[in-house]
Design a protein around this motif. Structure first.
Motif, mmCIF file in Angstrom:
data_model
loop_
_atom_site.group_PDB
_atom_site.id
_atom_site.type_symbol
_atom_site.label_atom_id
_atom_site.label_comp_id
_atom_site.label_asym_id
_atom_site.label_seq_id
_atom_site.Cartn_x
_atom_site.Cartn_y
_atom_site.Cartn_z
ATOM 1 N N ALA A 64 -24.926 37.966 13.910
ATOM 2 C CA ALA A 64 -25.224 37.379 15.217
ATOM 3 C C ALA A 64 -24.060 37.571 16.156
ATOM 4 O O ALA A 64 -22.896 37.577 15.741
ATOM 5 C CB ALA A 64 -25.532 35.883 15.076
ATOM 6 N N GLU A 70 -28.513 33.166 22.524
ATOM 7 C CA GLU A 70 -29.509 33.671 21.579
ATOM 8 C C GLU A 70 -28.901 33.821 20.175
ATOM 9 O O GLU A 70 -29.535 33.467 19.171
ATOM 10 C CB GLU A 70 -30.039 35.019 22.059
ATOM 11 C CG GLU A 70 -31.083 35.638 21.139
ATOM 12 C CD GLU A 70 -31.533 37.015 21.607
ATOM 13 O OE1 GLU A 70 -32.427 37.590 20.954
ATOM 14 O OE2 GLU A 70 -30.976 37.527 22.611
ATOM 15 N N LYS A 74 -29.941 31.827 16.745
ATOM 16 C CA LYS A 74 -30.328 32.547 15.529
ATOM 17 C C LYS A 74 -29.662 31.928 14.298
ATOM 18 O O LYS A 74 -30.299 31.741 13.259
ATOM 19 C CB LYS A 74 -29.939 34.019 15.659
ATOM 20 C CG LYS A 74 -30.271 34.850 14.431
ATOM 21 C CD LYS A 74 -29.825 36.299 14.610
ATOM 22 C CE LYS A 74 -30.127 37.122 13.350
ATOM 23 N NZ LYS A 74 -29.663 38.533 13.504
ATOM 24 N N GLU A 77 -31.273 28.513 13.547
ATOM 25 C CA GLU A 77 -32.604 28.670 12.951
ATOM 26 C C GLU A 77 -32.506 29.068 11.478
ATOM 27 O O GLU A 77 -33.261 28.581 10.635
ATOM 28 C CB GLU A 77 -33.401 29.719 13.732
ATOM 29 C CG GLU A 77 -33.827 29.244 15.109
ATOM 30 C CD GLU A 77 -34.374 30.380 15.969
ATOM 31 O OE1 GLU A 77 -34.464 31.527 15.450
ATOM 32 O OE2 GLU A 77 -34.705 30.127 17.136
ATOM 33 N N THR A 78 -31.551 29.928 11.174
ATOM 34 C CA THR A 78 -31.385 30.399 9.798
ATOM 35 C C THR A 78 -30.929 29.266 8.883
ATOM 36 O O THR A 78 -31.499 29.051 7.812
ATOM 37 C CB THR A 78 -30.374 31.553 9.737
ATOM 38 O OG1 THR A 78 -30.827 32.625 10.561
ATOM 39 C CG2 THR A 78 -30.198 32.053 8.310
#
Length: 251
Positions: A64, A70, A74, A77-78
């Protein structure tokens, strides 16, 4: 082996694929923690995972770009997929640049501020809902340049100074839930410093000569301090700014 009380803990290390971040991961995985390494270079990420395979804990890698919202989302979310709550975060990702004020461009400003300040602020923000209810800890990485003037790096000093101020304010905002501290290393023998030496055209000896201890630091020395601060054994420490700089800022 030093025990930090981190066995079974779970957390994120940005910039964790090399240098100080990887040294922190090495300590924690050796003890039995699970770490999520975050970095932009997938090849470096896989090499770091291979190095950490022999520990008692586990490691995973997320590719990332944390200079973007963004990229920070990411990561969140992971790590939030399985619902397991975070015990720690080390904001180690950062960029360095030497330029006099006269030569600094708007692109330089955006790159340094996004890579050092925006990445720290928004990764922390995005991960906040995923922290455990009791005992989590955040350590931000700034620099000796955040504490005193350094020649030729006013923009870098401003960016790392913002990380120090952010740490102090966030420690108040998140107390008593999450402890937030900051480590300010001097020059440390990492790929970032090797690049600095190459681009600056000066030697390791000349860099080391300004330190009262007569040398620059080693990643594992800074990593030890970071792990000690993360440790639940250090539960009364928050809002602290800790130099690890061979006596540089003591002058």
């Amino acid at each position: 082996m030093i025990k930090y009380g981190m066995e079974g803990k779970w957390g994120v290390i940005s910039g964790g694929t090399s240098g100080i971040g990887l040294a922190v991961a090495r300590n924690l995985v050796r003890e039995g923690a699970t770490v999520c390494l975050v970095g932009r270079d997938a090849e470096k990420g896989q090499k770091a995972l291979a190095e950490l395979e022999s520990g008692e804990g586990e490691a995973l890698y997320v590719q990332a770009d944390l200079s973007t919202l963004e990229g920070c989302r990411k990561v969140a979310e992971t790590v939030g997929k399985d619902g397991k709550k975070l015990d720690f975060l080390v904001n180690s990702a950062g960029l360095y640049q030497e330029k006099t004020l006269q030569d600094i461009t708007e692109d330089d400003y955006n790159r340094l501020m996004d890579g050092n300040v925006k990445s720290t602020l928004f990764l922390t923000q995005q991960l906040l809902p995923h922290f455990a209810d009791e005992g989590p800890s955040i350590v931000n990485i700034a620099s000796d340049a955040a504490l005193e003037g350094n020649y030729g790096c006013s923009l870098y000093a401003a960016a790392k100074g913002a990380v120090v101020a952010f740490t102090r304010a966030l420690a108040l905002d998140l107390a008593p839930w999450i402890r937030v501290n900051c480590v300010c290393p001097g020059d440390v023998d990492t790929p970032l410093v090797q690049k600095q030496l190459e681009e600056g055209g000066y030697s390791l000896e000349s860099m080391a000569s300004v330190y009262p201890l007569g040398r620059i630091g080693r990643p594992e020395e800074v990593a030890h301090v970071i792990c000690s601060i993360l440790s639940p054994l250090n539960g009364f420490m928050t809002g602290s700014i800790v130099p690890v700089d061979g006596g540089l800022t003591a002058k």
